[in-house]
Design an enzyme around this catalytic site. Structure first.
Site, short mmCIF file in Angstrom:
data_model
loop_
_atom_site.label_atom_id
_atom_site.label_comp_id
_atom_site.label_asym_id
_atom_site.label_seq_id
_atom_site.Cartn_x
_atom_site.Cartn_y
_atom_site.Cartn_z
N GLU A 122 0.89 -1.17 0.00
CA GLU A 122 0.00 0.00 0.00
C GLU A 122 0.92 1.20 0.00
OE1 GLU A 122 -3.05 -0.06 -0.45
OE2 GLU A 122 -3.42 -2.18 -0.15
N CYS A 171 -2.87 8.63 3.22
CA CYS A 171 -2.51 8.09 1.91
C CYS A 171 -3.61 8.33 0.89
CB CYS A 171 -2.25 6.60 2.04
SG CYS A 171 -3.61 5.73 2.83
#
Ligand code: NAP
Length: 672
Positions: free
Chosen positions: A258, A297
């Protein structure tokens, strides 16, 4: 202030790292608050401990037992959440920011716990899809299954969500039956350490199920095998470094990444000033820039608007951003706290400088600290790139802070191409009330984005927002975002399991998977299955009913009684002309009702209620004068709690020629 020495949790004990310890500073004051390090740890022994002790203990439990464990962990976190909130201020997070991290983390465990109990069997093997017939006679079939990996999940996490970041990975990992070694980022690992302490002290995990590394991972990667999973969250640079470790390639170690992503938000072509979507867009971009000081993020890094509306967007957005109250996260009036560390502040300033080569700053000044002192504070920075196709950096450089770049697009195709220019993102949002534009956008951009939120005046009020990953939805994205996928409900559990295609006879496979499969034995007995508690019901146990004739009077009575006078049941001529029936036929619902009449045992007993049916298929029409009979087979069973559980029954309705008239799966709530 007392400097805290952070401890590793290795092989079921708390141990201090030896050798040089790294100092960790408060994001708010810049003071040293903790020392951390993992020197002296035997990483191979930690992996072995997880494999030899944690894994076997977890694999002995059923999915439901592991799901209960997750609930107990979440309750433990919630019971001591104030300790976590208190410590979390030092990361620069406001109470609202920490809520996402702490209670959002516990909520993710609760979600995996309840979905696990609802959607997974109370067994240890997970069936994947339907049985595949492989032979004419039905004696050789195929069935995909999942079993837990027998290694370790190594979770390497980013600094921005020290609690949630750990728990969103631990939920699916432990539910799958795999032990974990967690390595938080050094800057905020003190909060993770406390969360792990809380979970260990709750005493619900088997030995070896959870370990913690508070520093470098040393030679850990050298000892990984095909049974291990590395689940990494962090920057693209670190991901690439770890992913290119030779052991990862040689042993085919699963690597879930990720990474960062240049998430886009798009104001639809129809959403000019004055529309609700315009206001929603401005609000959401400002919110995503400032929540957690933009250290998410999924935060919006590229805000796109039709060229003719760009000035209006800039004005409205700047006005909002300039009003944001920045300061001590403990102060209730503060809307945005500090970045997580001084080095993070430096990194954000450098990234803004790079962006400013091809975009100009239109709001905020990165050089002027909005709060005096040694804290890592920065004002929200809005940039504007009038030529987004000539500004490569805005699609490539991630400033991991309250920073976003505004850019114009010409038409929908241009907007799609610009959104995709980020080369893979975690989350995208589109603000439009135009369903055609939204469909075209999804078709044009879907392949580049892991999650897409299309927001309009009807859905905004209850929306969870652009930047919130949810336990039931997939989190991850292609390309730049890492190519990984986490959570997504039970999909996330499967990342820690191996899929195997089983082949064999239906009776053999049925016994292996703990579920009756078509073609497997159907033992019968004297006792009606409705008279048996779940514990007494054998998988495959079958009731074969007597038969009854279905007459034309039955069909007419049913038609008038229910009002369902569809031509196929009531109009001989039309039914004859139909390409399907060739004459009047019984209602499907009449067949279901008669089936219940044939198999039900009426007196109160272990079957409490009918809770529904699934996968209903009508296969052969039943004509007036035909007879029908039922086979009712225990397909699977699952105990919920001391009072109830669920039994799934395979129901097959046959006619007098033993042709299948209907099949379905019936669910009942039963006494355990
Ligand atoms: P980072 O510097 O890449 O660090 C991530 C993690 O990797 C930290 O735990 C770090 O530990 C560890 N690490 C670094 N080098 C390592 C090595 N050689 N071996 C083993 N572990 C190593 O990223 P970050 O600064 O913490 O996080 C910010 C980035 O994460 C941003 O780019 C953001 O977009 C991304 N992010 C992505 C997601 C997502 O879900 N996609 C979520 C959050 C953040 P140390 O701290 O001890 O160095």
């Amino acid at each position: 202030m007392k400097i805290q020495k952070l401890l590793n949790y290795a092989r079921d004990g708390w141990v201090a790292g030896d050798g040089g310890l790294a100092q960790v500073r408060s994001a708010v004051t810049g003071e040293v608050i903790a020392e951390t390090g993992s020197g002296g740890l035997d990483f191979k022994a930690m992996l072995d401990h997880a494999r030899d002790v944690g894994g076997p203990a977890l694999r002995k439990l059923t999915f439901h037992e592991r799901a209960h464990m997750l609930k107990a962990l979440a309750n433990a976190v919630m019971a001591r959440k104030e300790e976590l909130y208190e410590l979390s201020y030092a990361t620069g997070a406001t109470r609202t920011d920490s809520w996402i991290d702490i209670e959002g983390g516990a909520g993710t465990l609760f979600s995996f716990s309840s979905k696990g109990r609802r959607e997974l069997p109370n067994g240890r093997i997970l069936i994947d899809g339907a049985m595949e017939p492989l032979s004419r006679g039905g004696s050789f079939v195929g069935q995909h299954v999942f079993t837990p990996l027998q290694g370790v999940a190594v979770h390497i996490n980013a600094f921005n969500f020290p609690v949630w970041g750990m728990l969103e990975k631990l939920g699916p990992t432990l539910l799958a039956g795999v032990p974990a070694i967690v390595k938080p980022a050094s800057a905020t690992g003190y909060l993770t350490e406390l969360a792990v302490r809380i979970m260990i002290e709750a005493d619900v995990l088997p030995r070896g199920a959870l370990q913690l590394i508070m520093g470098s991972t040393g030679d850990l990667m050298d000892h990984l095998t095909c049974q291990d999973v590395v689940s990494f969250t962090g920057s693209a640079a670190t991901a690439m470094k770890l992913q290119s470790h030779p052991v990862i390639a040689r042993e085919s170690v699963r690597f879930v990444a990720e990474r960062d992503s240049l998430n886009a938000s798009i104001l639809g072509p129809d959403s000019g000033p004055g529309t609700p979507e315009f206001d929603l867009f401005v609000k959401e971009v400002a919110r995503e820039m400032t929540v957690k000081a933009g250290q998410k993020c999924t935060a919006i890094r590229r805000a796109m608007a039709p060229a003719r509306h760009l000035d209006a967007v800039q004005e409205a957005l700047s006005e909002r951003l300039e009003k944001v109250r920045i300061g001590d996260p403990r102060d209730e009036a503060t809307q945005m706290g500090a970045l997580a560390s001084a080095s993070q502040l430096e990194a954000v300033r450098e990234a803004v400088a790079e962006l400013a080569h091809s975009a100009r700053i239109v709001s905020g000044d990165p050089a002027v600290p909005p709060v005096a002192g040694g804290g890592a504070f920065i004002a929200p920075i809005l940039l504007r790139a009038d030529d987004p196709w000539g500004a490569a950096a805005v699609h490539d450089v991630e400033a991991f802070g309250p920073v976003s770049t505004l850019m114009p697009y010409r038409d929908l195709d241009d907007a799609i191409a610009l959104a995709n220019r980020g080369m893979g993102s975690l989350a995208l949002s589109l603000f439009t009330y135009d369903t055609d534009a939204a469909r075209d956008f999804v078709l044009g951009a879907g392949a580049y984005h892991g999650r897409m939120m299309i927001l309009d005046r009807t859905s905004a009020k209850e929306s969870t927002g652009h930047g919130s990953p949810l336990p039931v939805l997939v989190h991850g994205g292609p390309g730049r975002a890492g190519g990984g996928e986490e959570m997504g409900g039970m999909r996330g559990v499967k990342h820690y399991m191996q899929r195997t295609a089983l082949q064999g006879g239906p009776e053999m496979l049925s016994k292996i998977v703990g579920q009756w499969l078509p073609g497997a034995d159907k033992p019968t007995g004297d006792v009606h299955p409705f008279r048996k508690r779940i514990s007494e019901l054998e998988i495959g146990y079958t009731l074969k009913t007597g038969s009854r004739i279905v007459t034309l009077e039955d069909i007419e009575h049913f038609a008038h009684f229910t009002g369902d006078t569809f031509y196929a049941h009531m109009d001989e001529e039309a039914a004859k002309a139909s390409p399907i029936f060739g004459g009047r036929v019984a209602h499907g619902y009449l067949i279901l009702s008669f089936a219940a009449g044939l198999f039900v045992d009426p007196a109160p007993g272990p079957v409490l209620a009918n809770t529904g049916l699934e996968s209903l298929r009508f296969l052969t029409p039943l004509y007036p004068g035909d007879s029908m009979r039922v086979e009712l087979t225990v397909k699977s069973k699952s105990v919920r709690d001391a009072e109830k559980g669920e039994v799934r029954w395979a129901v097959e309705v046959f006619n007098q020629k033993d042709e299948l008239v209907a099949t379905y799966e019936l669910m009942t709530m039963n006494v355990p």
